[in-house]
Write a protein that holds these residues in place. Structure first.
Motif, PDB file in Angstrom:
ATOM      1  N   MET A   1      11.779  11.842 -54.140  1.00 38.32           N
ATOM      2  CA  MET A   1      12.170  10.875 -55.255  1.00 38.32           C
ATOM      3  C   MET A   1      13.502  11.025 -55.630  1.00 38.32           C
ATOM      4  N   ASP A   2      14.445   9.959 -55.747  1.00 34.80           N
ATOM      5  CA  ASP A   2      15.805  10.163 -56.289  1.00 34.80           C
ATOM      6  C   ASP A   2      15.480  10.358 -57.862  1.00 34.80           C
ATOM      7  N   ILE A   3      15.994  11.172 -58.353  1.00 31.69           N
ATOM      8  CA  ILE A   3      16.014  11.593 -59.721  1.00 31.69           C
ATOM      9  C   ILE A   3      17.290  11.330 -60.367  1.00 31.69           C
ATOM     10  N   SER A   4      18.212  10.782 -59.726  1.00 28.89           N
ATOM     11  CA  SER A   4      19.626  10.812 -60.330  1.00 28.89           C
ATOM     12  C   SER A   4      19.808   9.836 -61.485  1.00 28.89           C
ATOM     13  N   ASN A   5      18.990   8.828 -61.297  1.00 28.40           N
ATOM     14  CA  ASN A   5      18.561   7.792 -62.490  1.00 28.40           C
ATOM     15  C   ASN A   5      17.251   7.380 -62.515  1.00 28.40           C
ATOM     16  N   LEU A   6      16.814   7.796 -63.872  1.00 25.02           N
ATOM     17  CA  LEU A   6      15.462   7.465 -64.020  1.00 25.02           C
ATOM     18  C   LEU A   6      15.058   6.055 -64.819  1.00 25.02           C
ATOM     19  N   ARG A   7      16.058   5.429 -65.042  1.00 24.53           N
ATOM     20  CA  ARG A   7      16.061   4.473 -66.039  1.00 24.53           C
ATOM     21  C   ARG A   7      14.861   3.303 -65.477  1.00 24.53           C
ATOM     22  N   GLY A   8      14.070   2.901 -66.353  1.00 22.97           N
ATOM     23  CA  GLY A   8      12.835   1.822 -65.940  1.00 22.97           C
ATOM     24  C   GLY A   8      11.598   2.847 -65.353  1.00 22.97           C
ATOM     25  N   LYS A   9      11.686   4.117 -65.240  1.00 23.30           N
ATOM     26  CA  LYS A   9      10.683   4.936 -64.802  1.00 23.30           C
ATOM     27  C   LYS A   9      10.032   5.716 -65.980  1.00 23.30           C
ATOM     28  N   THR A  10       8.692   6.001 -65.868  1.00 19.24           N
ATOM     29  CA  THR A  10       8.024   6.884 -66.867  1.00 19.24           C
ATOM     30  C   THR A  10       7.564   8.212 -66.424  1.00 19.24           C
ATOM     31  N   ALA A  11       8.026   8.926 -67.302  1.00 24.44           N
ATOM     32  CA  ALA A  11       7.521  10.381 -66.891  1.00 24.44           C
ATOM     33  C   ALA A  11       6.452  10.922 -67.912  1.00 24.44           C
ATOM     34  N   LEU A  12       5.545  11.583 -67.582  1.00 24.08           N
ATOM     35  CA  LEU A  12       4.493  12.017 -68.618  1.00 24.08           C
ATOM     36  C   LEU A  12       4.495  13.568 -68.445  1.00 24.08           C
ATOM     37  N   VAL A  13       4.490  14.160 -69.658  1.00 24.25           N
ATOM     38  CA  VAL A  13       4.476  15.580 -69.512  1.00 24.25           C
ATOM     39  C   VAL A  13       3.497  16.083 -70.730  1.00 24.25           C
ATOM     40  N   THR A  14       2.644  17.027 -70.219  1.00 21.36           N
ATOM     41  CA  THR A  14       1.572  17.467 -71.117  1.00 21.36           C
ATOM     42  C   THR A  14       2.472  18.834 -71.698  1.00 21.36           C
ATOM     43  N   GLY A  15       1.826  19.251 -73.009  1.00 25.30           N
ATOM     44  CA  GLY A  15       2.215  20.408 -73.592  1.00 25.30           C
ATOM     45  C   GLY A  15       3.890  20.282 -73.687  1.00 25.30           C
ATOM     46  N   ALA A  16       4.285  19.141 -74.288  1.00 27.31           N
ATOM     47  CA  ALA A  16       5.627  18.875 -74.556  1.00 27.31           C
ATOM     48  C   ALA A  16       6.332  19.179 -75.713  1.00 27.31           C
ATOM     49  N   ALA A  17       5.651  20.019 -76.624  1.00 30.82           N
ATOM     50  CA  ALA A  17       6.130  20.286 -78.115  1.00 30.82           C
ATOM     51  C   ALA A  17       6.988  21.560 -77.878  1.00 30.82           C
ATOM     52  N   SER A  18       6.802  22.166 -76.725  1.00 33.23           N
ATOM     53  CA  SER A  18       7.661  23.478 -76.756  1.00 33.23           C
ATOM     54  C   SER A  18       7.982  23.894 -75.614  1.00 33.23           C
ATOM     55  N   GLY A  19       8.909  24.680 -75.283  1.00 31.52           N
ATOM     56  CA  GLY A  19       9.090  25.587 -74.041  1.00 31.52           C
ATOM     57  C   GLY A  19       9.385  24.866 -72.907  1.00 31.52           C
ATOM     58  N   ILE A  20       8.752  24.880 -71.715  1.00 28.53           N
ATOM     59  CA  ILE A  20       9.000  24.389 -70.471  1.00 28.53           C
ATOM     60  C   ILE A  20       8.657  22.843 -70.518  1.00 28.53           C
ATOM     61  N   GLY A  21       7.481  22.507 -71.108  1.00 28.38           N
ATOM     62  CA  GLY A  21       7.328  21.144 -71.218  1.00 28.38           C
ATOM     63  C   GLY A  21       8.512  20.269 -72.042  1.00 28.38           C
ATOM     64  N   ARG A  22       8.670  20.875 -73.256  1.00 31.52           N
ATOM     65  CA  ARG A  22       9.574  20.213 -73.955  1.00 31.52           C
ATOM     66  C   ARG A  22      11.073  19.926 -73.074  1.00 31.52           C
ATOM     67  N   GLU A  23      11.792  20.986 -72.749  1.00 31.31           N
ATOM     68  CA  GLU A  23      12.606  21.084 -72.060  1.00 31.31           C
ATOM     69  C   GLU A  23      12.660  20.127 -70.532  1.00 31.31           C
ATOM     70  N   THR A  24      11.826  20.113 -70.155  1.00 31.99           N
ATOM     71  CA  THR A  24      11.359  19.077 -68.823  1.00 31.99           C
ATOM     72  C   THR A  24      11.398  17.823 -69.446  1.00 31.99           C
ATOM     73  N   ALA A  25      10.741  17.240 -70.378  1.00 25.53           N
ATOM     74  CA  ALA A  25      10.911  16.059 -70.859  1.00 25.53           C
ATOM     75  C   ALA A  25      12.184  15.670 -71.174  1.00 25.53           C
ATOM     76  N   LEU A  26      13.079  16.493 -71.994  1.00 21.99           N
ATOM     77  CA  LEU A  26      14.107  16.166 -72.440  1.00 21.99           C
ATOM     78  C   LEU A  26      15.206  16.028 -71.338  1.00 21.99           C
ATOM     79  N   ALA A  27      14.946  16.627 -70.165  1.00 20.55           N
ATOM     80  CA  ALA A  27      15.872  16.504 -68.860  1.00 20.55           C
ATOM     81  C   ALA A  27      15.424  15.071 -68.223  1.00 20.55           C
ATOM     82  N   PHE A  28      14.117  14.736 -68.218  1.00 20.28           N
ATOM     83  CA  PHE A  28      14.004  13.186 -67.799  1.00 20.28           C
ATOM     84  C   PHE A  28      14.426  12.361 -68.714  1.00 20.28           C
ATOM     85  N   ALA A  29      14.499  12.508 -70.157  1.00 23.25           N
ATOM     86  CA  ALA A  29      15.156  11.605 -70.958  1.00 23.25           C
ATOM     87  C   ALA A  29      16.692  11.323 -70.748  1.00 23.25           C
TER      88      ALA A  29
END
Ligand SMILES: NC(=O)c1ccc[n+]([C@@H]2O[C@H](COP(=O)([O-])OP(=O)(O)OC[C@H]3O[C@@H](n4cnc5c(N)ncnc54)[C@H](O)[C@@H]3O)[C@@H](O)[C@H]2O)c1
Length: 279
Positions: A1-29
């Protein structure tokens, strides 16, 4: 998947309040994705959602116990009211459990299997079929280097993470026909608050040992933002297994090419630790 531009896409992350989940959600955003995030821990999740909204992202957040089938079903229904399917699913929520089999009680087994394994199964069960119907997307299951090599120090934890690697491999085999990639991410020692929330059973379960573990993880100083960067790269390359950190790569190759030597090494490390602690 091309992840250079994720506009219009939705990413779901569980356990997103801390640690790896939080940083991954932030990177998608940061790449423009809208987010669906959940966690057991409501206050930090809500605060994080506000941060993402301030970045201009659409965010749906909900307090969810991933181990609870009903919670996950309600979360999925709410997410699918907003989008027909998520584009990226990251089953990340997890807990630590240190200690050997002989000290692990059945309640501990239920707890760690419920979150680390059934949580991932629930995520796949409720979110993958709409992805299949749309024939696109990527699934990331956060396992661990302890899902590649098992030691007595992490008996139950390793059991769940080996299972997550197996589930991911089987799912990848099944979903490739629908154009959906699946990655098992296997981080090594990552400096996150998991060191504070983990259960430690048996003679190792002292405050002193916990403080030693927290300090060791801090000294190792491999941050969750580096795992997030690796997760994005793994999605882009559609990797089956993504070890993260040098120790995870050493386990990955060691298990393949020198399994006997690696088993002797990990056993010797465990025995040395037992001796040092007078156990
Ligand atoms: N930190 C490490 O060294 C390391 C290494 C390998 C794998 N992992 C895995 O990475 C994942 C994330 O861990 P982390 O290090 O970022 O830990 P963390 O404690 O910082 O984050 C985990 C998040 O999951 C949430 N959570 C826990 N139980 C939950 C439940 N039942 N329902 C919903 N949310 C729940 C917690 O509230 C927390 O916000 C876990 O699956 C963990 O096993 C961590």
């Amino acid at each position: 998947m091309d992840i250079s531009n994720l506009r219009g896409k939705t990413a779901l992350v569980t356990g997103a309040a801390s640690g790896i989940g939080r940083e991954t959600a932030l990177a998608f955003a940061q790449r423009g994705a809208d987010l669906a995030i959940c966690d057991l821990n409501e206050a930090p999740l809500q605060a994080f959602a506000s941060e993402l909204v301030a970045m201009g992202r659409k965010v749906y957040w909900q307090r969810v116990d991933v181990a609870d089938r009903g919670d996950m079903e309600r979360f999925a229904a709410a997410v699918h009211e907003r989008v027909p399917a998520v584009d990226i699913l990251v089953n990340n929520a997890g807990v630590g459990l240190g200690g050997g089999f002989l000290h692990t009680g059945l309640d501990d087994w239920d707890w760690v299997i419920g979150i680390n394994l059934k949580g991932v199964i629930h995520g796949c069960h409720f979110f993958v079929p709409p992805m299949v119907a749309r024939r696109s997307g990527h699934v990331v299951n956060v396992a661990s280097a302890a899902g590649l090599v098992a030691t007595e120090m992490l008996s139950a934890y390793s059991t769940t993470k080996f299972a997550v690697v197996g589930l991911s491999e089987a799912l990848r085999d099944e979903l490739t026909q629908y154009g959906i990639g699946v990655t098992a991410v296997c981080p090594g020692i990552i400096n996150t608050p998991i060191t504070r929330s983990s259960r430690i059973v048996g003679p190792l379960g002292t405050e002193q040992n916990r403080e030693e573990m927290v300090r060791a993880y801090q000294r190792r100083n491999y941050g969750p933002e580096r795992v997030a960067a690796n997760i994005l790269r793994a999605i882009e390359r559609n990797r089956a297994v993504a070890p993260v950190s040098p120790e995870a790569w050493a386990f990955y190759y060691g298990k393949r090419f020198i399994p006997g030597l690696l088993a002797r090494f990990t056993h010797a490390v465990g025995a040395r630790e037992r001796k040092r602690r007078g156990l």
